[in-house]
Each structure stands twice: as structure tokens, then as C-alpha cells.
Scaffold this motif. Structure first.
Motif, PDB file in Angstrom:
ATOM      1  N   CYS A  44      35.681  52.955  35.482  1.00 20.17           N
ATOM      2  CA  CYS A  44      34.727  51.855  35.258  1.00 20.17           C
ATOM      3  C   CYS A  44      33.483  51.981  36.120  1.00 20.17           C
ATOM      4  O   CYS A  44      32.377  51.672  35.662  1.00 20.17           O
ATOM      5  CB  CYS A  44      35.382  50.512  35.558  1.00 20.17           C
ATOM      6  SG  CYS A  44      36.565  49.969  34.334  1.00 20.17           S
ATOM      7  N   PHE A  45      33.662  52.394  37.367  1.00 18.87           N
ATOM      8  CA  PHE A  45      32.554  52.336  38.315  1.00 18.87           C
ATOM      9  C   PHE A  45      32.248  53.650  39.027  1.00 18.87           C
ATOM     10  O   PHE A  45      31.119  53.865  39.440  1.00 18.87           O
ATOM     11  CB  PHE A  45      32.818  51.261  39.370  1.00 18.87           C
ATOM     12  CG  PHE A  45      32.789  49.875  38.809  1.00 18.87           C
ATOM     13  CD1 PHE A  45      31.581  49.249  38.545  1.00 18.87           C
ATOM     14  CD2 PHE A  45      33.960  49.203  38.531  1.00 18.87           C
ATOM     15  CE1 PHE A  45      31.535  47.973  38.025  1.00 18.87           C
ATOM     16  CE2 PHE A  45      33.931  47.921  38.015  1.00 18.87           C
ATOM     17  CZ  PHE A  45      32.714  47.307  37.759  1.00 18.87           C
ATOM     18  N   GLY A  46      33.222  54.454  39.273  1.00 17.16           N
ATOM     19  CA  GLY A  46      32.990  55.691  40.014  1.00 17.16           C
ATOM     20  C   GLY A  46      33.386  55.601  41.473  1.00 17.16           C
ATOM     21  O   GLY A  46      34.061  56.478  41.981  1.00 17.16           O
ATOM     22  N   SER A  47      32.969  54.520  42.141  1.00 22.09           N
ATOM     23  CA  SER A  47      33.293  54.391  43.560  1.00 22.09           C
ATOM     24  C   SER A  47      33.223  52.926  43.990  1.00 22.09           C
ATOM     25  O   SER A  47      32.693  52.082  43.270  1.00 22.09           O
ATOM     26  CB  SER A  47      32.314  55.214  44.408  1.00 22.09           C
ATOM     27  OG  SER A  47      31.033  54.608  44.380  1.00 22.09           O
ATOM     28  N   LYS A  48      33.712  52.677  45.180  1.00 23.46           N
ATOM     29  CA  LYS A  48      33.646  51.331  45.763  1.00 23.46           C
ATOM     30  C   LYS A  48      32.193  50.901  45.917  1.00 23.46           C
ATOM     31  O   LYS A  48      31.838  49.758  45.614  1.00 23.46           O
ATOM     32  CB  LYS A  48      34.377  51.351  47.113  1.00 23.46           C
ATOM     33  CG  LYS A  48      34.293  50.061  47.897  1.00 23.46           C
ATOM     34  CD  LYS A  48      35.115  50.106  49.183  1.00 23.46           C
ATOM     35  CE  LYS A  48      34.607  51.090  50.179  1.00 23.46           C
ATOM     36  NZ  LYS A  48      35.261  50.992  51.500  1.00 23.46           N
ATOM     37  N   LYS A  49      31.351  51.803  46.369  1.00 24.37           N
ATOM     38  CA  LYS A  49      29.932  51.493  46.535  1.00 24.37           C
ATOM     39  C   LYS A  49      29.304  51.110  45.198  1.00 24.37           C
ATOM     40  O   LYS A  49      28.500  50.175  45.129  1.00 24.37           O
ATOM     41  CB  LYS A  49      29.191  52.683  47.145  1.00 24.37           C
ATOM     42  CG  LYS A  49      27.715  52.428  47.323  1.00 24.37           C
ATOM     43  CD  LYS A  49      27.009  53.476  48.147  1.00 24.37           C
ATOM     44  CE  LYS A  49      27.080  54.831  47.518  1.00 24.37           C
ATOM     45  NZ  LYS A  49      26.283  55.847  48.232  1.00 24.37           N
ATOM     46  N   ASP A  50      29.674  51.799  44.125  1.00 24.67           N
ATOM     47  CA  ASP A  50      29.132  51.490  42.801  1.00 24.67           C
ATOM     48  C   ASP A  50      29.542  50.091  42.333  1.00 24.67           C
ATOM     49  O   ASP A  50      28.765  49.419  41.648  1.00 24.67           O
ATOM     50  CB  ASP A  50      29.565  52.526  41.771  1.00 24.67           C
ATOM     51  CG  ASP A  50      28.952  53.889  42.025  1.00 24.67           C
ATOM     52  OD1 ASP A  50      27.857  53.959  42.629  1.00 24.67           O
ATOM     53  OD2 ASP A  50      29.572  54.897  41.633  1.00 24.67           O
ATOM     54  N   ILE A  51      30.726  49.655  42.706  1.00 20.49           N
ATOM     55  CA  ILE A  51      31.172  48.299  42.366  1.00 20.49           C
ATOM     56  C   ILE A  51      30.267  47.276  43.054  1.00 20.49           C
ATOM     57  O   ILE A  51      29.799  46.323  42.442  1.00 20.49           O
ATOM     58  CB  ILE A  51      32.641  48.050  42.782  1.00 20.49           C
ATOM     59  CG1 ILE A  51      33.580  49.026  42.097  1.00 20.49           C
ATOM     60  CG2 ILE A  51      33.043  46.599  42.483  1.00 20.49           C
ATOM     61  CD1 ILE A  51      34.995  49.037  42.673  1.00 20.49           C
ATOM     62  N   VAL A  52      30.025  47.497  44.330  1.00 21.51           N
ATOM     63  CA  VAL A  52      29.183  46.588  45.111  1.00 21.51           C
ATOM     64  C   VAL A  52      27.768  46.553  44.554  1.00 21.51           C
ATOM     65  O   VAL A  52      27.193  45.480  44.348  1.00 21.51           O
ATOM     66  CB  VAL A  52      29.178  46.982  46.604  1.00 21.51           C
ATOM     67  CG1 VAL A  52      28.126  46.204  47.375  1.00 21.51           C
ATOM     68  CG2 VAL A  52      30.553  46.786  47.213  1.00 21.51           C
ATOM     69  N   LEU A  53      27.198  47.712  44.284  1.00 18.01           N
ATOM     70  CA  LEU A  53      25.834  47.776  43.754  1.00 18.01           C
ATOM     71  C   LEU A  53      25.752  47.114  42.381  1.00 18.01           C
ATOM     72  O   LEU A  53      24.774  46.431  42.076  1.00 18.01           O
ATOM     73  CB  LEU A  53      25.339  49.220  43.709  1.00 18.01           C
ATOM     74  CG  LEU A  53      25.145  49.876  45.075  1.00 18.01           C
ATOM     75  CD1 LEU A  53      24.788  51.351  44.932  1.00 18.01           C
ATOM     76  CD2 LEU A  53      24.107  49.145  45.899  1.00 18.01           C
ATOM     77  N   TYR A  54      26.776  47.285  41.565  1.00 17.24           N
ATOM     78  CA  TYR A  54      26.829  46.612  40.262  1.00 17.24           C
ATOM     79  C   TYR A  54      26.817  45.088  40.456  1.00 17.24           C
ATOM     80  O   TYR A  54      26.072  44.383  39.787  1.00 17.24           O
ATOM     81  CB  TYR A  54      28.095  47.035  39.505  1.00 17.24           C
ATOM     82  CG  TYR A  54      28.320  46.278  38.222  1.00 17.24           C
ATOM     83  CD1 TYR A  54      27.693  46.671  37.045  1.00 17.24           C
ATOM     84  CD2 TYR A  54      29.159  45.167  38.186  1.00 17.24           C
ATOM     85  CE1 TYR A  54      27.902  45.976  35.863  1.00 17.24           C
ATOM     86  CE2 TYR A  54      29.369  44.469  37.007  1.00 17.24           C
ATOM     87  CZ  TYR A  54      28.739  44.878  35.852  1.00 17.24           C
ATOM     88  OH  TYR A  54      28.939  44.175  34.693  1.00 17.24           O
ATOM     89  N   ALA A  55      27.631  44.607  41.373  1.00 14.64           N
ATOM     90  CA  ALA A  55      27.702  43.162  41.629  1.00 14.64           C
ATOM     91  C   ALA A  55      26.350  42.629  42.107  1.00 14.64           C
ATOM     92  O   ALA A  55      25.912  41.565  41.680  1.00 14.64           O
ATOM     93  CB  ALA A  55      28.790  42.854  42.647  1.00 14.64           C
ATOM     94  N   LEU A  56      25.691  43.363  42.967  1.00 15.43           N
ATOM     95  CA  LEU A  56      24.415  42.910  43.520  1.00 15.43           C
ATOM     96  C   LEU A  56      23.263  43.023  42.517  1.00 15.43           C
ATOM     97  O   LEU A  56      22.420  42.135  42.441  1.00 15.43           O
ATOM     98  CB  LEU A  56      24.075  43.687  44.785  1.00 15.43           C
ATOM     99  CG  LEU A  56      25.013  43.461  45.965  1.00 15.43           C
ATOM    100  CD1 LEU A  56      24.686  44.418  47.103  1.00 15.43           C
ATOM    101  CD2 LEU A  56      24.947  42.027  46.447  1.00 15.43           C
ATOM    102  N   LYS A  57      23.242  44.110  41.741  1.00 15.65           N
ATOM    103  CA  LYS A  57      22.140  44.336  40.796  1.00 15.65           C
ATOM    104  C   LYS A  57      22.355  43.598  39.482  1.00 15.65           C
ATOM    105  O   LYS A  57      21.523  42.798  39.069  1.00 15.65           O
ATOM    106  CB  LYS A  57      22.004  45.829  40.478  1.00 15.65           C
ATOM    107  CG  LYS A  57      21.450  46.657  41.580  1.00 15.65           C
ATOM    108  CD  LYS A  57      21.408  48.117  41.157  1.00 15.65           C
ATOM    109  CE  LYS A  57      21.024  49.020  42.304  1.00 15.65           C
ATOM    110  NZ  LYS A  57      21.139  50.439  41.963  1.00 15.65           N
ATOM    111  N   GLU A  58      23.460  43.878  38.835  1.00 17.88           N
ATOM    112  CA  GLU A  58      23.689  43.372  37.483  1.00 17.88           C
ATOM    113  C   GLU A  58      24.089  41.900  37.451  1.00 17.88           C
ATOM    114  O   GLU A  58      23.691  41.173  36.562  1.00 17.88           O
ATOM    115  CB  GLU A  58      24.763  44.215  36.781  1.00 17.88           C
ATOM    116  CG  GLU A  58      24.439  45.685  36.690  1.00 17.88           C
ATOM    117  CD  GLU A  58      23.166  45.988  35.917  1.00 17.88           C
ATOM    118  OE1 GLU A  58      22.890  45.316  34.913  1.00 17.88           O
ATOM    119  OE2 GLU A  58      22.435  46.920  36.336  1.00 17.88           O
ATOM    120  N   LEU A  59      24.883  41.496  38.405  1.00 17.97           N
ATOM    121  CA  LEU A  59      25.351  40.115  38.415  1.00 17.97           C
ATOM    122  C   LEU A  59      24.439  39.205  39.227  1.00 17.97           C
ATOM    123  O   LEU A  59      24.641  37.998  39.265  1.00 17.97           O
ATOM    124  CB  LEU A  59      26.782  40.032  38.955  1.00 17.97           C
ATOM    125  CG  LEU A  59      27.825  40.877  38.235  1.00 17.97           C
ATOM    126  CD1 LEU A  59      29.187  40.676  38.870  1.00 17.97           C
ATOM    127  CD2 LEU A  59      27.875  40.551  36.754  1.00 17.97           C
TER     128      LEU A  59
END
Length: 182
Positions: A44-59
Motif C-alpha cells: 500500500c505504501f512502501g514504507s513507514k515514512k510513506d504512510i506518514v507523508l501520505y497522512a500529512l499530504k493527502e489527508l
């Protein structure tokens, strides 16, 4: 992957970061918390950092108070500052403060700091506009708008961060009491 799976992963990540910090949160922890396989996280995301960046940018997790809040102003200083503080506390919750604290990790901080500053910076801009209008109306006798905004933000930002960090071990009154009395 469905949106509900991504949402579970994001929410689990943010919960764990707010509790343990970024560095101590592992993808294995996230998978357990979300009830998914660790491989699903990487798909889904690739990495833990990608999850965080998704939450901050997209959400837009740390979205600032909007300038439209000024439409609610009555141009009574005490009443308006109470309303603005209440709106700030409604937007900048204890949960968001804990996430911000958890993300202040050297491993990710440089990539997220622009998102972490959104709430105080956006609120500062709104307050400066408010104080400028109050000055123009002759209802404020100083033109140091940035200093006034910074003092007000510091008071409220500090309360939320202290409350998130120490709760009633340090603070003996509620958020509402603080806003009314401060």
C-alpha cells in the motif's frame, strides 16, 4: 488494496507514533495494530515514512485554521479572542499534538517540518489579519500585530502541547476553563 485497509494502516501508524514516537514504531507494530499482514503495508505504501507523508499530504492531517474564521468575529476583543482560542483548540487537538511530538524525530523531521508548522503558522496569519482589522477600526492601540499573534499562539499552542505531554499531572483545569480564563 481498498481504502479501508489504507485508512486502518494510516490510523494505526498515527496512533502508534503518538504513543511511542516515530523511531520506536515499526511496520510490524503497525501491521499488528491495523490487523493486516506486514506485506500489505509495503504494497500500500512502501514504507513507514510513506504512510506518514501520505497522512500529512493527502489527508491534510495538520490543516490550519481557515481565514474564514474571521467572518465569525464580532469585533469585541475579549469575545473574539475567546472564540479564536476555542476554534484553535478545536482544530489543534491533543491527538494532533501527540502526533507532532512523535514526528519530531531526526529520521523524518526534515521531511515533515513544513507540515508540522502548518497549524501555528496558519493561525498566526489569521491572527495578524484580525489584529490589523481591529487596529483599523480603532479598537486596538498597538500595531505590533505579529508580536500579539505570537503571544496568543504561544499561550494556546503551549497549553495544548503541555496538556498532551503531561495531562492533569501538570495542568489542573480543562481546555475550556483555560480558554475562558487565559
Amino acid at each position: 488494496m481498498g481504502d479501508s485497509v489504507k485508512e486502518k494502516i494510516v490510523m494505526s501508524t498515527l496512533k502508534l507514533i503518538s504513543e511511542k514516537g516515530y523511531k520506536s514504531t515499526t511496520t510490524r507494530n503497525i501491521a499488528e495494530e491495523a490487523g493486516v499482514n506486514e506485506v500489505t503495508i509495503f504494497r500500500c505504501f512502501g514504507s513507514k515514512k510513506d504512510i506518514v507523508l501520505y497522512a500529512l499530504k493527502e489527508l491534510e492531517l495538520l490543516k490550519p485554521v481557515n481565514e474564514r474564521i474571521l467572518d465569525k468575529c464580532t469585533w469585541d476583543l475579549k469575545e473574539d479572542l475567546f472564540m479564536l482560542a476555542h476554534e484553535y483548540h478545536k482544530n489543534f487537538t491533543e491527538e494532533k499534538a501527540k502526533i507532532m511530538i512523535g514526528l519530531r524525530s531526526p529520521e523524518i523531521f526534515e521531511e515533515v517540518k513544513e507540515y508540522l508548522i502548518r497549524i501555528p503558522k496558519g493561525f498566526k496569519e489569521v491572527l495578524i489579519k484580525y489584529f490589523e482589522k481591529m487596529y483599523e477600526k480603532g479598537l486596538l492601540n498597538t500595531d505590533d500585530f505579529e508580536l500579539l499573534a505570537f503571544a496568543f499562539i504561544s499561550l494556546n499552542f503551549g497549553f495544548v502541547l503541555m496538556n498532551a505531554s503531561y495531562g492533569n499531572k501538570l495542568i489542573g483545569f480543562s481546555d475550556r476553563e483555560f480558554v475562558k480564563k487565559a
